[in-house]
Design a protein around this motif. Structure first.
Motif, PDB file in Angstrom:
ATOM      1  N   PRO A 176      13.285  -8.441  -4.638  1.00  0.00           N
ATOM      2  CA  PRO A 176      11.994  -8.213  -5.280  1.00  0.00           C
ATOM      3  C   PRO A 176      11.275  -7.041  -4.608  1.00  0.00           C
ATOM      4  N   ASP A 179       5.301  -6.799  -4.386  1.00  0.00           N
ATOM      5  CA  ASP A 179       4.044  -7.240  -4.974  1.00  0.00           C
ATOM      6  C   ASP A 179       4.016  -6.937  -6.472  1.00  0.00           C
ATOM      7  N   GLU A 180       3.041  -7.516  -7.144  1.00  0.00           N
ATOM      8  CA  GLU A 180       2.955  -7.400  -8.604  1.00  0.00           C
ATOM      9  C   GLU A 180       2.667  -5.973  -9.047  1.00  0.00           C
ATOM     10  N   ALA A 183       5.759  -3.933  -9.011  1.00  0.00           N
ATOM     11  CA  ALA A 183       6.654  -4.335 -10.109  1.00  0.00           C
ATOM     12  C   ALA A 183       6.214  -3.706 -11.428  1.00  0.00           C
ATOM     13  N   ARG A 184       4.908  -3.661 -11.696  1.00  0.00           N
ATOM     14  CA  ARG A 184       4.393  -3.019 -12.931  1.00  0.00           C
ATOM     15  C   ARG A 184       4.735  -1.536 -12.946  1.00  0.00           C
ATOM     16  N   ARG A 187       8.340  -1.040 -13.800  1.00  0.00           N
ATOM     17  CA  ARG A 187       8.645  -1.256 -15.221  1.00  0.00           C
ATOM     18  C   ARG A 187       8.171  -0.079 -16.052  1.00  0.00           C
TER      19      ARG A 187
END
Length: 191
Positions: A176, A179-180, A183-184, A187
């Motif tokens: 992973p 953190d979020e 990740a955004r 993408r």
């Protein structure tokens, strides 16, 4: 007539031979001899004795006309003091380091290992323990790079290794991203 049991027909004994430096305190060296052996001036030697930096252990001066006698170990300590001075350590710091050792009960200064960086003086008690003598005997530590190298080699011999080639850009990472928000962003870049 010489005694036939004497190994030397002239009747001389081994005590008549010139003395060889020993670790025996029954032999003493006068100040001039100490200066030549150590490589310091008589003035330095006299000052260090009068200020109790290195006091002769065989016989101290007891008035006008008496000779100080230094032991072999005293000469070793004098040489260490000279080397520290040559390395750039101030006489004040050398004095403080020696006083710290003596306050801890170290009478035989010739039996220790000192390390200096030119500013401070350290006592090396073992390969792992070094003590800063100018900071009140505060312990410091050293890291032997060679030892750390060998430890890591030993540890890695039991652990898996990964190839150093970068992962292809079109394949998602196995781990992973953390953190979020990261990740955004990943993408969005991917499309």
């Amino acid at each position: 007539m010489p005694d036939p049991r004497d190994p030397d027909p002239a009747g001389r004994s081994d005590t008549d031979a010139p003395s060889v430096p020993t670790d025996d305190d029954s032999v003493g060296y006068r100040g001039v001899t100490a200066c030549h052996a150590v490589g310091i001036s008589y003035r330095q030697l006299d000052y260090w004795a009068r200020t109790a930096l290195v006091v002769p252990s065989v016989r101290d001066a007891s008035g006008s006309g008496t000779q100080r006698l230094y032991s072999f170990r005293d000469l070793v300590v004098l040489k260490v003091v000279k080397r520290l001075l040559d390395a750039g350590v101030s006489l004040q710091n050398i004095r403080k380091a020696i006083e710290t050792l003596r306050s801890r009960g170290v009478d035989d200064l010739a039996g220790i290992t000192l390390i200096s960086d030119g500013t401070t003086v350290y006592e090396c008690r073992s390969p792992e323990e070094v003590v800063d003598l100018l900071q009140g005997g505060q312990g410091v530590f050293g890291i032997a790079i060679g030892g750390a190298f060998k430890e890591i080699q030993g540890s890695l011999s039991h652990l898996p290794a990964e190839p150093a080639e970068p992962a292809p850009a079109d394949e998602p990472a196995d781990e992973p991203t953390g953190d979020e928000l990261a990740a955004r962003r990943a993408r969005r870049r991917a499309g």
